[in-house]
Design a protein around this motif. Structure first.
Motif, mmCIF file in Angstrom:
data_model
loop_
_atom_site.group_PDB
_atom_site.id
_atom_site.type_symbol
_atom_site.label_atom_id
_atom_site.label_comp_id
_atom_site.label_asym_id
_atom_site.label_seq_id
_atom_site.Cartn_x
_atom_site.Cartn_y
_atom_site.Cartn_z
ATOM 1 N N HIS A 99 0.813 -1.220 0.000
ATOM 2 C CA HIS A 99 0.000 0.000 0.000
ATOM 3 C C HIS A 99 0.847 1.272 0.000
ATOM 4 N N MET A 100 1.869 1.296 0.850
ATOM 5 C CA MET A 100 2.586 2.548 1.072
ATOM 6 C C MET A 100 4.096 2.308 1.041
ATOM 7 N N HIS A 101 4.769 3.146 0.280
ATOM 8 C CA HIS A 101 6.228 3.087 0.218
ATOM 9 C C HIS A 101 6.764 4.397 0.788
ATOM 10 N N ASN A 102 7.784 4.302 1.625
ATOM 11 C CA ASN A 102 8.425 5.537 2.086
ATOM 12 C C ASN A 102 9.931 5.334 2.179
ATOM 13 N N TYR A 103 10.630 6.432 2.149
ATOM 14 C CA TYR A 103 12.049 6.382 2.481
ATOM 15 C C TYR A 103 12.435 7.634 3.227
ATOM 16 N N PHE A 104 13.498 7.499 4.024
ATOM 17 C CA PHE A 104 13.913 8.595 4.890
ATOM 18 C C PHE A 104 15.349 8.345 5.324
ATOM 19 N N ARG A 105 15.947 9.361 5.923
ATOM 20 C CA ARG A 105 17.274 9.258 6.523
ATOM 21 C C ARG A 105 17.111 9.096 8.025
ATOM 22 N N ARG A 106 17.892 8.189 8.603
ATOM 23 C CA ARG A 106 17.782 7.958 10.047
ATOM 24 C C ARG A 106 19.138 8.045 10.733
ATOM 25 N N VAL A 107 19.158 8.808 11.810
ATOM 26 C CA VAL A 107 20.274 8.856 12.756
ATOM 27 C C VAL A 107 19.835 8.071 13.985
ATOM 28 N N THR A 108 20.712 7.213 14.495
ATOM 29 C CA THR A 108 20.395 6.450 15.701
ATOM 30 C C THR A 108 21.381 6.798 16.802
ATOM 31 N N LEU A 109 20.844 7.257 17.929
ATOM 32 C CA LEU A 109 21.656 7.574 19.098
ATOM 33 C C LEU A 109 21.427 6.526 20.178
ATOM 34 N N LYS A 131 23.443 2.444 27.548
ATOM 35 C CA LYS A 131 22.936 1.468 26.560
ATOM 36 C C LYS A 131 21.607 0.861 26.986
ATOM 37 N N THR A 132 20.731 1.701 27.532
ATOM 38 C CA THR A 132 19.394 1.256 27.927
ATOM 39 C C THR A 132 18.309 1.804 27.009
ATOM 40 N N GLU A 133 18.700 2.600 26.023
ATOM 41 C CA GLU A 133 17.696 3.171 25.126
ATOM 42 C C GLU A 133 18.329 3.524 23.788
ATOM 43 N N ARG A 134 17.464 3.635 22.791
ATOM 44 C CA ARG A 134 17.858 4.146 21.478
ATOM 45 C C ARG A 134 16.971 5.332 21.146
ATOM 46 N N LEU A 135 17.547 6.293 20.480
ATOM 47 C CA LEU A 135 16.808 7.451 20.007
ATOM 48 C C LEU A 135 16.985 7.504 18.496
ATOM 49 N N THR A 136 15.903 7.311 17.755
ATOM 50 C CA THR A 136 16.003 7.382 16.302
ATOM 51 C C THR A 136 15.483 8.737 15.831
ATOM 52 N N ILE A 137 16.153 9.289 14.840
ATOM 53 C CA ILE A 137 15.824 10.618 14.328
ATOM 54 C C ILE A 137 15.678 10.509 12.818
ATOM 55 N N ASP A 138 14.459 10.714 12.333
ATOM 56 C CA ASP A 138 14.160 10.532 10.912
ATOM 57 C C ASP A 138 13.941 11.865 10.228
ATOM 58 N N THR A 139 14.651 12.068 9.116
ATOM 59 C CA THR A 139 14.517 13.292 8.325
ATOM 60 C C THR A 139 14.350 12.911 6.854
ATOM 61 N N ALA A 140 14.047 13.915 6.031
ATOM 62 C CA ALA A 140 13.917 13.731 4.574
ATOM 63 C C ALA A 140 12.883 12.658 4.237
ATOM 64 N N LEU A 141 11.786 12.656 4.978
ATOM 65 C CA LEU A 141 10.754 11.635 4.807
ATOM 66 C C LEU A 141 9.913 11.907 3.562
ATOM 67 N N GLN A 142 9.716 10.855 2.761
ATOM 68 C CA GLN A 142 8.881 10.952 1.573
ATOM 69 C C GLN A 142 7.949 9.752 1.504
ATOM 70 N N GLY A 184 9.390 17.490 3.629
ATOM 71 C CA GLY A 184 10.219 18.678 3.815
ATOM 72 C C GLY A 184 10.968 18.721 5.135
ATOM 73 N N PRO A 185 10.731 19.773 5.962
ATOM 74 C CA PRO A 185 11.520 19.958 7.193
ATOM 75 C C PRO A 185 11.066 19.118 8.375
ATOM 76 N N LEU A 186 10.060 18.278 8.177
ATOM 77 C CA LEU A 186 9.533 17.476 9.283
ATOM 78 C C LEU A 186 10.596 16.517 9.814
ATOM 79 N N VAL A 187 10.671 16.406 11.133
ATOM 80 C CA VAL A 187 11.585 15.474 11.799
ATOM 81 C C VAL A 187 10.780 14.645 12.794
ATOM 82 N N ILE A 188 10.988 13.341 12.768
ATOM 83 C CA ILE A 188 10.332 12.445 13.720
ATOM 84 C C ILE A 188 11.404 11.862 14.635
ATOM 85 N N VAL A 189 11.260 12.125 15.914
ATOM 86 C CA VAL A 189 12.183 11.609 16.927
ATOM 87 C C VAL A 189 11.436 10.538 17.710
ATOM 88 N N GLU A 190 12.070 9.389 17.905
ATOM 89 C CA GLU A 190 11.410 8.327 18.656
ATOM 90 C C GLU A 190 12.350 7.779 19.720
#
Length: 257
Positions: free
Chosen positions: A146-156, A161-172, A185-191
């Motif tokens: 149904h849905m295709h997406n791609y994005f850039r991800r930084v992982t902190l 070492k008890t958590e990960r923080l993912t940072i997604d940019t350039a989402l399409q 565009g400029p939207l950033v998703i932090v998880e």
């Protein structure tokens, strides 16, 4: 620049991250803009490692979500059902790995993810059919992309070492059925992904920047933004928030706060 900030952080390899898989976890999402992200990284660089794969720290991800013809998985999420699920194929472009993944969110707010490595998205494959049949609430024969997406991800990763923080940019988004595409565009998703409610140093940093929790399902939001025939009742405020960010040319304190 984002690349310069990431290069200032101490790296962590995939092997060193092996103990931070968090396959049964709590997730907290935040939505912001690239300029605010830069502020967050400046605050976080002393407390977090950045994932590094062969010198790359901002990885390209390629994902395809499957659903039933009538969007049953989307509709369950839109209606707020517990036990809702998603099926996706995710390609980690930098490491040349592809996985088929099933995510289930239970009524305690925990996300469980099961996955197997694959080489394609052919659901006629017996191994995939067995994996889906044992874990997904829907028949494999009712599923289609149904849905295709791609994005850039930084992982902190935090120092403990008890958590990960993912940072997604350039989402399409690219809706396979409608053909509609959307550049976020400029939207950033932090998880923030962690086991239970262990201490997280980034939460205070996010509060300082007035970046507050804000749900964002890439599949559901992508579908809602690219198919005007879908119900969006529970997503209306989130969609308004996203449109507000996309209409902002410069960062505004407290956006989505």
């Amino acid at each position: 620049m984002l690349k310069d900030l990431l290069n200032e952080m101490q790296p962590i390899t995939l092997a060193e991250m092996s103990g931070v898989k968090l396959m049964n976890r709590t997730d907290t999402k935040f939505v912001t803009t690239v300029p605010r992200l830069m502020e967050l990284l400046r605050l976080a660089r002393q407390d977090y490692y950045v994932q590094d794969i062969d010198g790359e720290r901002n990885m390209l991800y390629d994902t395809t979500y499957f659903d039933t013809l009538d969007y049953a998985m989307y509709r369950e999420h839109q209606c707020g059902h517990t036990g809702r699920q998603k099926l996706r194929f995710r390609t980690y472009v930098s490491s040349h790995l592809q996985f088929m993944e099933i995510k289930t969110k239970n009524n305690h707010g925990r996300t469980k993810k099961k996955r197997i490595e694959v080489s394609d998205m052919d659901l006629a494959d017996p191994l995939k059919r067995q994996f889906i049949g044992e874990r997904l609430h829907f028949s494999v024969d009712t599923l289609q992309p149904h849905m295709h997406n791609y994005f850039r991800r930084v992982t902190l990763v935090n120092r403990q070492k008890t958590e990960r923080l993912t940072i997604d940019t350039a989402l399409q988004f690219n809706n396979v059925l409608t053909g509609v595409k959307r550049d976020m565009g400029p939207l950033v998703i932090v998880e923030l992904k962690r086991d239970g409610l262990v201490f997280s140093p980034v939460l205070e940093m996010l509060r300082q920047l007035h970046i507050h929790p804000h749900g964002f399902s890439k599949y559901c939001m992508g579908a809602a933004l690219t198919n005007d025939q879908l119900p969006v009742n529970r997503f209306k405020q989130k969609l308004r928030d996203v449109e507000k960010i996309l209409g902002v040319s410069s960062p505004t304190p407290g956006v989505l706060g």
